[in-house]
Design a protein around this motif. Structure first.
Motif, PDB file in Angstrom:
ATOM      1  N   GLN A   1      22.032  46.680  33.107  1.00  0.00           N
ATOM      2  CA  GLN A   1      22.765  45.857  34.069  1.00  0.00           C
ATOM      3  C   GLN A   1      22.879  46.579  35.412  1.00  0.00           C
ATOM      4  O   GLN A   1      22.789  47.800  35.492  1.00  0.00           O
ATOM      5  CB  GLN A   1      24.146  45.531  33.512  1.00  0.00           C
ATOM      6  CG  GLN A   1      24.067  44.690  32.258  1.00  0.00           C
ATOM      7  CD  GLN A   1      25.403  44.489  31.571  1.00  0.00           C
ATOM      8  OE1 GLN A   1      26.446  44.910  32.050  1.00  0.00           O
ATOM      9  NE2 GLN A   1      25.365  43.848  30.408  1.00  0.00           N
ATOM     10  N   GLY A   2      23.065  45.797  36.470  1.00  0.00           N
ATOM     11  CA  GLY A   2      23.264  46.361  37.799  1.00  0.00           C
ATOM     12  C   GLY A   2      21.991  46.847  38.471  1.00  0.00           C
ATOM     13  O   GLY A   2      22.054  47.585  39.450  1.00  0.00           O
TER      14      GLY A   2
ATOM     15  N   ARG B   1      34.394  33.476  33.462  1.00  0.00           N
ATOM     16  CA  ARG B   1      34.864  33.669  34.833  1.00  0.00           C
ATOM     17  C   ARG B   1      35.160  35.138  35.142  1.00  0.00           C
ATOM     18  O   ARG B   1      34.871  35.635  36.221  1.00  0.00           O
ATOM     19  CB  ARG B   1      36.118  32.825  35.058  1.00  0.00           C
ATOM     20  CG  ARG B   1      36.645  32.817  36.458  1.00  0.00           C
ATOM     21  CD  ARG B   1      37.870  31.910  36.595  1.00  0.00           C
ATOM     22  NE  ARG B   1      37.683  30.577  36.042  1.00  0.00           N
ATOM     23  CZ  ARG B   1      37.027  29.591  36.656  1.00  0.00           C
ATOM     24  NH1 ARG B   1      36.512  29.773  37.845  1.00  0.00           N
ATOM     25  NH2 ARG B   1      36.910  28.414  36.087  1.00  0.00           N
ATOM     26  N   GLU B   2      35.731  35.864  34.186  1.00  0.00           N
ATOM     27  CA  GLU B   2      36.093  37.259  34.398  1.00  0.00           C
ATOM     28  C   GLU B   2      34.893  38.204  34.426  1.00  0.00           C
ATOM     29  O   GLU B   2      35.031  39.371  34.783  1.00  0.00           O
ATOM     30  CB  GLU B   2      37.077  37.721  33.317  1.00  0.00           C
ATOM     31  CG  GLU B   2      38.436  37.066  33.408  1.00  0.00           C
ATOM     32  CD  GLU B   2      38.446  35.613  32.910  1.00  0.00           C
ATOM     33  OE1 GLU B   2      39.355  34.867  33.332  1.00  0.00           O
ATOM     34  OE2 GLU B   2      37.551  35.208  32.137  1.00  0.00           O
ATOM     35  N   ASN B   3      33.735  37.721  34.088  1.00  0.00           N
ATOM     36  CA  ASN B   3      32.530  38.549  34.117  1.00  0.00           C
ATOM     37  C   ASN B   3      31.935  38.491  35.528  1.00  0.00           C
ATOM     38  O   ASN B   3      30.932  37.831  35.786  1.00  0.00           O
ATOM     39  CB  ASN B   3      31.522  38.064  33.070  1.00  0.00           C
ATOM     40  CG  ASN B   3      30.349  38.998  32.908  1.00  0.00           C
ATOM     41  OD1 ASN B   3      30.175  39.947  33.668  1.00  0.00           O
ATOM     42  ND2 ASN B   3      29.532  38.719  31.911  1.00  0.00           N
ATOM     43  N   ALA B   4      32.591  39.197  36.450  1.00  0.00           N
ATOM     44  CA  ALA B   4      32.213  39.150  37.860  1.00  0.00           C
ATOM     45  C   ALA B   4      30.764  39.557  38.082  1.00  0.00           C
ATOM     46  O   ALA B   4      30.074  38.988  38.931  1.00  0.00           O
ATOM     47  CB  ALA B   4      33.145  40.038  38.678  1.00  0.00           C
ATOM     48  N   ARG B   5      30.272  40.524  37.324  1.00  0.00           N
ATOM     49  CA  ARG B   5      28.875  40.968  37.470  1.00  0.00           C
ATOM     50  C   ARG B   5      27.915  39.819  37.168  1.00  0.00           C
ATOM     51  O   ARG B   5      26.958  39.591  37.899  1.00  0.00           O
ATOM     52  CB  ARG B   5      28.609  42.157  36.568  1.00  0.00           C
ATOM     53  CG  ARG B   5      27.151  42.591  36.599  1.00  0.00           C
ATOM     54  CD  ARG B   5      26.919  43.813  35.765  1.00  0.00           C
ATOM     55  NE  ARG B   5      27.189  44.957  36.628  1.00  0.00           N
ATOM     56  CZ  ARG B   5      27.418  46.170  36.202  1.00  0.00           C
ATOM     57  NH1 ARG B   5      27.440  46.419  34.907  1.00  0.00           N
ATOM     58  NH2 ARG B   5      27.617  47.150  37.043  1.00  0.00           N
ATOM     59  N   ALA B   6      28.172  39.071  36.103  1.00  0.00           N
ATOM     60  CA  ALA B   6      27.294  37.959  35.741  1.00  0.00           C
ATOM     61  C   ALA B   6      27.384  36.835  36.769  1.00  0.00           C
ATOM     62  O   ALA B   6      26.363  36.267  37.158  1.00  0.00           O
ATOM     63  CB  ALA B   6      27.643  37.427  34.354  1.00  0.00           C
TER      64      ALA B   6
ATOM     65  N   ARG C   1      36.270  25.270  28.747  1.00  0.00           N
ATOM     66  CA  ARG C   1      36.867  26.203  27.809  1.00  0.00           C
ATOM     67  C   ARG C   1      37.536  27.289  28.633  1.00  0.00           C
ATOM     68  O   ARG C   1      37.057  27.658  29.697  1.00  0.00           O
ATOM     69  CB  ARG C   1      35.798  26.802  26.906  1.00  0.00           C
ATOM     70  CG  ARG C   1      35.264  25.776  25.904  1.00  0.00           C
ATOM     71  CD  ARG C   1      34.270  26.389  25.000  1.00  0.00           C
ATOM     72  NE  ARG C   1      33.018  26.510  25.742  1.00  0.00           N
ATOM     73  CZ  ARG C   1      31.927  27.051  25.260  1.00  0.00           C
ATOM     74  NH1 ARG C   1      31.911  27.566  24.069  1.00  0.00           N
ATOM     75  NH2 ARG C   1      30.827  27.103  25.988  1.00  0.00           N
ATOM     76  N   LEU C   2      38.629  27.800  28.143  1.00  0.00           N
ATOM     77  CA  LEU C   2      39.400  28.799  28.853  1.00  0.00           C
ATOM     78  C   LEU C   2      38.512  29.954  29.302  1.00  0.00           C
ATOM     79  O   LEU C   2      37.773  30.527  28.515  1.00  0.00           O
ATOM     80  CB  LEU C   2      40.532  29.321  27.952  1.00  0.00           C
ATOM     81  CG  LEU C   2      41.501  30.283  28.601  1.00  0.00           C
ATOM     82  CD1 LEU C   2      42.206  29.617  29.783  1.00  0.00           C
ATOM     83  CD2 LEU C   2      42.519  30.756  27.585  1.00  0.00           C
ATOM     84  N   GLY C   3      38.585  30.292  30.570  1.00  0.00           N
ATOM     85  CA  GLY C   3      37.863  31.427  31.107  1.00  0.00           C
ATOM     86  C   GLY C   3      36.443  31.148  31.546  1.00  0.00           C
ATOM     87  O   GLY C   3      35.800  32.006  32.137  1.00  0.00           O
ATOM     88  N   GLU C   4      35.894  29.979  31.257  1.00  0.00           N
ATOM     89  CA  GLU C   4      34.524  29.688  31.641  1.00  0.00           C
ATOM     90  C   GLU C   4      34.482  28.828  32.890  1.00  0.00           C
ATOM     91  O   GLU C   4      35.427  28.128  33.215  1.00  0.00           O
ATOM     92  CB  GLU C   4      33.777  28.971  30.513  1.00  0.00           C
ATOM     93  CG  GLU C   4      33.493  29.868  29.353  1.00  0.00           C
ATOM     94  CD  GLU C   4      32.633  29.203  28.297  1.00  0.00           C
ATOM     95  OE1 GLU C   4      32.344  28.002  28.414  1.00  0.00           O
ATOM     96  OE2 GLU C   4      32.254  29.901  27.355  1.00  0.00           O
ATOM     97  N   LEU C   5      33.376  28.933  33.579  1.00  0.00           N
ATOM     98  CA  LEU C   5      33.142  28.042  34.705  1.00  0.00           C
ATOM     99  C   LEU C   5      31.734  27.504  34.573  1.00  0.00           C
ATOM    100  O   LEU C   5      30.927  28.025  33.816  1.00  0.00           O
ATOM    101  CB  LEU C   5      33.371  28.769  36.034  1.00  0.00           C
ATOM    102  CG  LEU C   5      32.500  29.978  36.348  1.00  0.00           C
ATOM    103  CD1 LEU C   5      31.294  29.567  37.177  1.00  0.00           C
ATOM    104  CD2 LEU C   5      33.323  30.984  37.129  1.00  0.00           C
TER     105      LEU C   5
END
Length: 177
Positions: A109-110, A140-145, A164-168
Motif C-alpha cells: 500500500q501507499g 469511510r474510515e479507510n482514508a487511504r482507500a 451500511r454503517l461506515g460505508e460510502l
C-alpha cells in the motif's frame, strides 16, 4: 503460477477471462492454483481489515476468490514486478455497469499500485466491455482507500443515508460517446 492460463500475448484465456495491464501492475485471472496464497491472505486480520473485517476460511476463499463465480464475477491477482501483491475483482450489476473490489497486502500500500490496478480494470470495463458506470463502496474510515479511489477518478455519490454503517458509495462514469 496463475500465468499458466494466460495466453502468450496476455490476451483472453479459454474461460473468457483476460489479463489486464497497468503501468505498475498486471492483473491475472485467479485459478484454483492460487487458493493457498489467497487463503493465507484472507486469513490475516491486516489483509481483511477493510474487506468485511473478519478473516475468511479456506472454504470461503475457495468459493469466492479463485474464479468459481465466473462469468458474473471476474477475480484477479494483482502483480507488481511479477510478484502477487493483492486481489481485485469486478462484478456485473447489469450488462453495462457493476462494481470493483480491491485489496492490497499491507506492505504494497501507499505505492500507487491500487490506483494503477484500478485504471487497468477501468480501461477493460469501459473499453472492451462497454460499461457506462462502475461503483465501489469503501469503508469511510479507510482514508487511504478513499484517496486511492479518488486518484483513479471515482467520486462520492452518497452521503450516508441507506448505506451500511461506515460505508460510502463512490462511482466512476465513462464519458458518453
Amino acid at each position: 503460477m496463475p500465468d499458466a492460463k494466460v495466453t502468450p500475448d496476455g490476451g483472453t484465456t479459454p474461460d473468457g477471462s483476460t489479463t489486464l495491464h497497468g503501468r505498475l501492475t498486471r492483473l491475472v485471472p485467479t485459478t484454483e492454483a492460487d487458493l493457498d496464497l489467497l487463503a493465507g491472505w484472507f486469513a490475516t486480520p491486516d489483509f481483511v481489515a477493510y474487506w468485511g473485517g473478519v478473516p475468511l476460511s479456506r472454504t470461503e476463499v475457495a468459493a469466492k476468490y479463485v474464479g468459481r463465480r465466473r462469468p458474473r464475477v471476474q477475480s484477479y491477482l494483482v502483480l507488481a514486478e511479477g510478484a502477487p501483491v493483492g486481489y481485485a475483482q469486478f462484478w456485473y450489476a447489469d450488462e453495462a455497469e457493476g462494481g470493483i473490489d480491491l485489496v492490497l497486502q499491507p506492505d504494497a500500500q501507499g505505492q500507487g499500485l491500487g490506483p494503477d490496478a484500478t485504471r487497468a480494470l477501468l480501461a477493460h470495463l469501459g473499453g472492451e466491455l462497454g460499461w457506462r458506470r462502475v461503483t465501489v463502496d469503501p469503508v469511510r474510515e479507510n482514508a487511504r482507500a478513499v484517496r486511492a479511489w479518488e486518484k483513479a477518478g471515482f467520486r462520492q455519490v452518497t452521503s450516508g443515508t441507506g448505506e451500511r454503517l461506515g460505508e460510502l458509495l463512490m462511482e466512476f462514469r465513462f464519458p458518453s460517446s
